[in-house]
Scaffold this motif. Structure first.
Motif, short mmCIF file in Angstrom:
data_model
loop_
_atom_site.label_atom_id
_atom_site.label_comp_id
_atom_site.label_asym_id
_atom_site.label_seq_id
_atom_site.Cartn_x
_atom_site.Cartn_y
_atom_site.Cartn_z
N GLU A 1 -51.64 -85.05 4.67
CA GLU A 1 -52.80 -84.31 5.18
C GLU A 1 -54.05 -85.18 5.15
O GLU A 1 -54.15 -86.11 4.35
CB GLU A 1 -53.05 -83.05 4.33
CG GLU A 1 -51.98 -81.99 4.47
CD GLU A 1 -52.04 -81.23 5.80
OE1 GLU A 1 -53.00 -81.40 6.57
OE2 GLU A 1 -51.10 -80.46 6.04
N ASP A 2 -55.01 -84.83 5.98
CA ASP A 2 -56.29 -85.52 5.98
C ASP A 2 -57.00 -85.22 4.67
O ASP A 2 -57.00 -84.07 4.21
CB ASP A 2 -57.13 -85.05 7.17
CG ASP A 2 -58.37 -85.88 7.35
OD1 ASP A 2 -59.32 -85.70 6.55
OD2 ASP A 2 -58.40 -86.72 8.27
N ILE A 3 -57.62 -86.23 4.09
CA ILE A 3 -58.30 -86.08 2.80
C ILE A 3 -59.42 -85.02 2.87
O ILE A 3 -59.75 -84.40 1.86
CB ILE A 3 -58.85 -87.44 2.29
CG1 ILE A 3 -59.38 -87.33 0.85
CG2 ILE A 3 -59.92 -88.00 3.22
CD1 ILE A 3 -58.35 -86.99 -0.19
N SER A 4 -59.95 -84.78 4.06
CA SER A 4 -61.03 -83.79 4.19
C SER A 4 -60.54 -82.36 3.93
O SER A 4 -61.35 -81.46 3.75
CB SER A 4 -61.68 -83.87 5.56
OG SER A 4 -60.75 -83.47 6.56
N THR A 5 -59.21 -82.14 3.90
CA THR A 5 -58.68 -80.80 3.63
C THR A 5 -58.16 -80.65 2.20
O THR A 5 -57.79 -79.55 1.80
CB THR A 5 -57.52 -80.45 4.61
OG1 THR A 5 -56.42 -81.32 4.36
CG2 THR A 5 -57.97 -80.53 6.05
N VAL A 6 -58.10 -81.75 1.46
CA VAL A 6 -57.59 -81.72 0.09
C VAL A 6 -58.78 -81.77 -0.87
O VAL A 6 -59.49 -82.76 -0.94
CB VAL A 6 -56.61 -82.89 -0.18
CG1 VAL A 6 -56.12 -82.86 -1.62
CG2 VAL A 6 -55.44 -82.82 0.79
N ILE A 44 -57.67 -75.09 3.29
CA ILE A 44 -57.86 -76.25 2.42
C ILE A 44 -56.75 -76.22 1.38
O ILE A 44 -56.09 -75.19 1.19
CB ILE A 44 -59.25 -76.27 1.72
CG1 ILE A 44 -59.45 -75.04 0.82
CG2 ILE A 44 -60.37 -76.42 2.75
CD1 ILE A 44 -60.71 -75.09 -0.06
N TYR A 45 -56.56 -77.35 0.72
CA TYR A 45 -55.63 -77.44 -0.40
C TYR A 45 -56.44 -77.52 -1.68
O TYR A 45 -57.41 -78.28 -1.76
CB TYR A 45 -54.78 -78.70 -0.28
CG TYR A 45 -53.78 -78.67 0.84
CD1 TYR A 45 -52.49 -78.16 0.63
CD2 TYR A 45 -54.11 -79.13 2.10
CE1 TYR A 45 -51.57 -78.13 1.67
CE2 TYR A 45 -53.19 -79.10 3.14
CZ TYR A 45 -51.93 -78.60 2.92
OH TYR A 45 -51.02 -78.56 3.94
N VAL A 46 -56.05 -76.73 -2.67
CA VAL A 46 -56.60 -76.84 -4.02
C VAL A 46 -55.41 -76.81 -4.97
O VAL A 46 -54.33 -76.34 -4.61
CB VAL A 46 -57.60 -75.70 -4.38
CG1 VAL A 46 -58.85 -75.77 -3.52
CG2 VAL A 46 -56.95 -74.33 -4.28
N SER A 47 -55.61 -77.27 -6.18
CA SER A 47 -54.52 -77.28 -7.15
C SER A 47 -54.03 -75.86 -7.41
O SER A 47 -54.82 -74.91 -7.50
CB SER A 47 -54.99 -77.89 -8.47
OG SER A 47 -53.95 -77.78 -9.43
N VAL A 104 -54.75 -72.59 1.36
CA VAL A 104 -55.40 -71.28 1.43
C VAL A 104 -56.62 -71.34 2.35
O VAL A 104 -57.24 -72.40 2.50
CB VAL A 104 -55.78 -70.81 -0.01
CG1 VAL A 104 -56.80 -71.73 -0.64
CG2 VAL A 104 -56.25 -69.38 -0.04
N ALA A 105 -56.95 -70.22 2.96
CA ALA A 105 -58.16 -70.15 3.79
C ALA A 105 -59.38 -70.22 2.87
O ALA A 105 -59.49 -69.46 1.91
CB ALA A 105 -58.18 -68.85 4.60
N PRO A 106 -60.31 -71.15 3.14
CA PRO A 106 -61.45 -71.34 2.23
C PRO A 106 -62.33 -70.10 2.08
O PRO A 106 -62.83 -69.84 0.98
CB PRO A 106 -62.23 -72.50 2.85
CG PRO A 106 -61.66 -72.73 4.19
CD PRO A 106 -60.31 -72.10 4.25
N LYS A 107 -62.50 -69.32 3.14
CA LYS A 107 -63.34 -68.13 3.02
C LYS A 107 -62.69 -67.08 2.12
O LYS A 107 -63.37 -66.39 1.36
CB LYS A 107 -63.69 -67.57 4.39
CG LYS A 107 -64.69 -68.48 5.10
CD LYS A 107 -65.18 -67.93 6.42
CE LYS A 107 -66.22 -68.89 6.97
NZ LYS A 107 -66.47 -68.73 8.36
N LEU A 128 -47.56 -72.38 -1.21
CA LEU A 128 -47.40 -73.35 -2.30
C LEU A 128 -46.76 -74.60 -1.71
O LEU A 128 -45.72 -74.53 -1.07
CB LEU A 128 -46.50 -72.78 -3.41
CG LEU A 128 -47.15 -71.73 -4.31
CD1 LEU A 128 -46.11 -71.10 -5.22
CD2 LEU A 128 -48.28 -72.32 -5.12
N VAL A 129 -47.41 -75.74 -1.93
CA VAL A 129 -46.93 -76.99 -1.34
C VAL A 129 -46.75 -78.03 -2.45
O VAL A 129 -47.73 -78.49 -3.04
CB VAL A 129 -47.92 -77.51 -0.27
CG1 VAL A 129 -47.36 -78.76 0.41
CG2 VAL A 129 -48.24 -76.43 0.76
N PRO A 130 -45.49 -78.39 -2.73
CA PRO A 130 -45.25 -79.38 -3.78
C PRO A 130 -45.52 -80.80 -3.29
O PRO A 130 -45.48 -81.07 -2.09
CB PRO A 130 -43.76 -79.20 -4.09
CG PRO A 130 -43.17 -78.65 -2.84
CD PRO A 130 -44.26 -77.87 -2.15
#
Length: 164
Positions: free
Chosen positions: A45-50, A130-133, A143-146, A24-26
Motif C-alpha cells: 500500500e501507499d505509505i500515505s494510507t498507513v 486508512i490502515y492503523v494497528s 477502516v474508513a477514517p471518518k 483485518l490485514v496481516p
C-alpha cells in the motif's frame, strides 16, 4: 469481513460491537524494522494510507494520541497547539505499555486502557480508508477514517509533517 484464521484483537472486537466496518490485514513482522514504511511495503500500500499511532504527554492536559501518516513525524508545536498545551513530548517507550496497554509497533488508537484525546492528521479525512494497528504487531485494521474518528472521538488536525 475479517478473514478466517486471523485472531481478532480487542480493537477489532470493539469495532464489531460498534458496528463499524473494517478489514483485518496481516503482514510479516520484522522485529528489527517496526517502521510504518516497512508495514506499507509489506501490505503493498501507499505509505500515505498507513498511519502510525503515537502517544504524547502535554504539560497541561496529560496524555493524548496522534495518528499520523507513516512517513510523517509529529509536529510537536502543532500538536501542542491543537491539544491545548504549551509543551508536548512523545512519551518514553517504557511508559507505552503501562499507559496504553499496547507495545511499540502494535499501538492502536482503538481500545487503549483509557480514552485519551485523539487527533488524526488531516490527510486522512479525504481518504476512503486508512490502515492503523489492530493492537498487535503483524496485523493492521483497514477502516474508513471518518468512522474511526467518530468512534474514538478524534479531531482531524494538521499535527504532522514530513521529516526534514
Amino acid at each position: 469481513m475479517a478473514h478466517g484464521k486471523i485472531e481478532k484483537t480487542n480493537a477489532a472486537r470493539l469495532l464489531d460491537r460498534a458496528k463499524i466496518a473494517y478489514e483485518l490485514v496481516p503482514y510479516e513482522v520484522d522485529e528489527t524494522d517496526l517502521a510504518a514504511t516497512h508495514v506499507a511495503a509489506q501490505l503493498g500500500e501507499d505509505i500515505s494510507t498507513v498511519f502510525k499511532t503515537l502517544v504524547l504527554k502535554g504539560d497541561r492536559t496529560g496524555y493524548f494520541v496522534c495518528v499520523v501518516p507513516g512517513d510523517h513525524e509529529v509536529d510537536l508545536k502543532a500538536a501542542a497547539r491543537v491539544s491545548g498545551n504549551k509543551k508536548v513530548d512523545l512519551i518514553p517507550m517504557k511508559e507505552l505499555l503501562p499507559v496504553t496497554g499496547y507495545i511499540r509497533g502494535g499501538c492502536s488508537p482503538i481500545g487503549m486502557k483509557k480514552a485519551f484525546p485523539t487527533y488524526i492528521h488531516t490527510s486522512a479525512e479525504t481518504l476512503p480508508f486508512i490502515y492503523v494497528s489492530a493492537g498487535v504487531r503483524g496485523l493492521q485494521l483497514r477502516v474508513a477514517p471518518k468512522e474511526l474518528a467518530a468512534y474514538v472521538h478524534a479531531t482531524f488536525a494538521g499535527i504532522s509533517r514530513l521529516p526534514e
